[in-house]
Motif scaffolding. Structure first.
Motif, PDB file in Angstrom:
ATOM      1  N   LEU A 156      -8.021   2.473  -0.888  1.00 25.83           N
ATOM      2  CA  LEU A 156      -8.714   3.101  -2.011  1.00 25.83           C
ATOM      3  C   LEU A 156      -7.730   3.720  -2.991  1.00 25.83           C
ATOM      4  N   GLU A 157      -6.744   4.431  -2.465  1.00 28.94           N
ATOM      5  CA  GLU A 157      -5.750   5.093  -3.318  1.00 28.94           C
ATOM      6  C   GLU A 157      -5.012   4.089  -4.195  1.00 28.94           C
ATOM      7  N   MET A 158      -4.661   2.948  -3.610  1.00 25.96           N
ATOM      8  CA  MET A 158      -3.906   1.932  -4.358  1.00 25.96           C
ATOM      9  C   MET A 158      -4.815   0.919  -5.056  1.00 25.96           C
ATOM     10  N   GLU A 159      -6.127   1.075  -4.864  1.00 22.49           N
ATOM     11  CA  GLU A 159      -7.117   0.179  -5.463  1.00 22.49           C
ATOM     12  C   GLU A 159      -6.893  -1.278  -5.060  1.00 22.49           C
ATOM     13  N   ILE A 160      -6.640  -1.476  -3.769  1.00 22.60           N
ATOM     14  CA  ILE A 160      -6.431  -2.820  -3.230  1.00 22.60           C
ATOM     15  C   ILE A 160      -7.791  -3.428  -2.918  1.00 22.60           C
ATOM     16  N   GLU A 161      -8.082  -4.536  -3.566  1.00 22.95           N
ATOM     17  CA  GLU A 161      -9.360  -5.211  -3.345  1.00 22.95           C
ATOM     18  C   GLU A 161      -9.232  -6.406  -2.417  1.00 22.95           C
ATOM     19  N   THR A 162      -8.104  -7.108  -2.496  1.00 25.65           N
ATOM     20  CA  THR A 162      -7.882  -8.257  -1.613  1.00 25.65           C
ATOM     21  C   THR A 162      -6.460  -8.197  -1.069  1.00 25.65           C
ATOM     22  N   TYR A 215       6.433  -0.652 -11.168  1.00 26.11           N
ATOM     23  CA  TYR A 215       5.352  -0.102 -10.357  1.00 26.11           C
ATOM     24  C   TYR A 215       5.361   1.420 -10.465  1.00 26.11           C
ATOM     25  N   VAL A 216       4.163   1.998 -10.490  1.00 27.56           N
ATOM     26  CA  VAL A 216       4.012   3.450 -10.550  1.00 27.56           C
ATOM     27  C   VAL A 216       3.637   3.955  -9.158  1.00 27.56           C
ATOM     28  N   PHE A 217       4.412   4.907  -8.665  1.00 27.40           N
ATOM     29  CA  PHE A 217       4.183   5.556  -7.377  1.00 27.40           C
ATOM     30  C   PHE A 217       3.646   6.951  -7.688  1.00 27.40           C
ATOM     31  N   ASP A 218       2.345   7.132  -7.559  1.00 27.14           N
ATOM     32  CA  ASP A 218       1.716   8.406  -7.925  1.00 27.14           C
ATOM     33  C   ASP A 218       2.321   9.592  -7.181  1.00 27.14           C
ATOM     34  N   GLU A 225      -3.315  -9.231  -3.152  1.00 28.10           N
ATOM     35  CA  GLU A 225      -2.726  -8.340  -4.156  1.00 28.10           C
ATOM     36  C   GLU A 225      -1.539  -7.559  -3.598  1.00 28.10           C
ATOM     37  N   LEU A 226      -1.428  -7.492  -2.288  1.00 31.70           N
ATOM     38  CA  LEU A 226      -0.480  -6.602  -1.626  1.00 31.70           C
ATOM     39  C   LEU A 226       0.836  -7.299  -1.278  1.00 31.70           C
ATOM     40  N   GLU A 227       1.946  -6.626  -1.613  1.00 32.55           N
ATOM     41  CA  GLU A 227       3.282  -7.033  -1.166  1.00 32.55           C
ATOM     42  C   GLU A 227       3.813  -5.906  -0.294  1.00 32.55           C
ATOM     43  N   VAL A 228       4.547  -6.267   0.753  1.00 32.52           N
ATOM     44  CA  VAL A 228       5.129  -5.271   1.651  1.00 32.52           C
ATOM     45  C   VAL A 228       6.637  -5.462   1.672  1.00 32.52           C
ATOM     46  N   TRP A 229       7.364  -4.372   1.459  1.00 30.16           N
ATOM     47  CA  TRP A 229       8.824  -4.366   1.484  1.00 30.16           C
ATOM     48  C   TRP A 229       9.279  -3.232   2.394  1.00 30.16           C
ATOM     49  N   ALA A 230      10.527  -3.263   2.788  1.00 28.84           N
ATOM     50  CA  ALA A 230      11.102  -2.193   3.607  1.00 28.84           C
ATOM     51  C   ALA A 230      12.495  -1.881   3.075  1.00 28.84           C
ATOM     52  N   ILE A 231      12.821  -0.602   3.041  1.00 30.98           N
ATOM     53  CA  ILE A 231      14.121  -0.167   2.537  1.00 30.98           C
ATOM     54  C   ILE A 231      15.194  -0.439   3.581  1.00 30.98           C
ATOM     55  N   MET A 232      16.282  -1.030   3.117  1.00 34.57           N
ATOM     56  CA  MET A 232      17.413  -1.341   3.993  1.00 34.57           C
ATOM     57  C   MET A 232      18.532  -0.327   3.781  1.00 34.57           C
ATOM     58  N   PRO A 276       7.026   1.432   5.348  1.00 34.11           N
ATOM     59  CA  PRO A 276       7.010   0.292   4.430  1.00 34.11           C
ATOM     60  C   PRO A 276       6.647   0.705   3.000  1.00 34.11           C
ATOM     61  N   VAL A 277       7.162  -0.051   2.052  1.00 36.65           N
ATOM     62  CA  VAL A 277       6.843   0.135   0.640  1.00 36.65           C
ATOM     63  C   VAL A 277       5.764  -0.883   0.290  1.00 36.65           C
ATOM     64  N   LEU A 278       4.619  -0.382  -0.169  1.00 38.53           N
ATOM     65  CA  LEU A 278       3.485  -1.240  -0.506  1.00 38.53           C
ATOM     66  C   LEU A 278       3.371  -1.364  -2.012  1.00 38.53           C
ATOM     67  N   LEU A 279       3.152  -2.577  -2.486  1.00 36.01           N
ATOM     68  CA  LEU A 279       2.994  -2.832  -3.916  1.00 36.01           C
ATOM     69  C   LEU A 279       1.686  -3.562  -4.157  1.00 36.01           C
ATOM     70  N   ASN A 280       0.914  -3.081  -5.118  1.00 33.07           N
ATOM     71  CA  ASN A 280      -0.304  -3.770  -5.536  1.00 33.07           C
ATOM     72  C   ASN A 280       0.046  -4.530  -6.807  1.00 33.07           C
ATOM     73  N   ASN A 281       0.089  -5.855  -6.710  1.00 30.58           N
ATOM     74  CA  ASN A 281       0.476  -6.675  -7.851  1.00 30.58           C
ATOM     75  C   ASN A 281      -0.605  -6.759  -8.925  1.00 30.58           C
ATOM     76  N   ALA A 282      -1.833  -6.386  -8.596  1.00 34.39           N
ATOM     77  CA  ALA A 282      -2.915  -6.453  -9.572  1.00 34.39           C
ATOM     78  C   ALA A 282      -2.848  -5.296 -10.575  1.00 34.39           C
ATOM     79  N   ASN A 283      -2.495  -4.087 -10.082  1.00 34.21           N
ATOM     80  CA  ASN A 283      -2.479  -2.926 -10.976  1.00 34.21           C
ATOM     81  C   ASN A 283      -1.112  -2.248 -11.067  1.00 34.21           C
TER      82      ASN A 283
END
Length: 134
Positions: free
Chosen positions: A73-79, A9-12, A82-89, A105-112
């Protein structure tokens, strides 16, 4: 070395404290697989930077917040799918002393394959929530 389930994953903007690192690999922890809701979030650019991340909803089922339109919009989340949510332990010697960061939380867009660490404002959830609740 990455395993078969590793995803990049790319974190801009990087993540707070590591803004210079932009690419993270998320992979299952060997010998645990998908049975536990944990992964390793490892920097592709600096082999010395990695985090254990967990599915926060397993530990805190009441965990919720609204994702802003600007973040979508920044992450281009359409649905939502597409989103996964994680948290650092933060793992300590004793699991009773280990914590999870629910305020960022750490958000991941699985589509892009874009990621972002979101800092929640005015959240009742803290940066050091206990993994084992009293």
């Amino acid at each position: 070395m990455t395993n078969d389930s590793a995803k990049k994953y790319v974190f801009d903007q990087g993540i707070p404290g590591f803004e210079h690192l932009r690419v993270f690999i998320f992979e299952d922890i060997e010998d645990i697989g998908e049975e536990l809701p944990l992964k390793v979030m490892r920097s592709e650019e600096d082999e010395h930077v990695s985090f254990i991340v967990a599915n926060p909803f397993i530990y805190y089922p009441e965990y919720e917040w609204d994702l802003s339109e600007s973040a979508k919009l920044e992450m281009e989340i359409e649905t939502e799918s597409e989103l996964e949510v994680w948290a650092i332990m933060t793992l300590r010697e004793s699991i009773q002393d280990s914590t999870i960061n629910l305020q960022a939380p750490v958000l991941l867009n699985n589509a892009n394959h874009r990621g972002r660490q979101l800092i929640l404002q005015n959240s009742p959830f803290g940066t050091r929530a206990p993994v084992i609740r009293p």
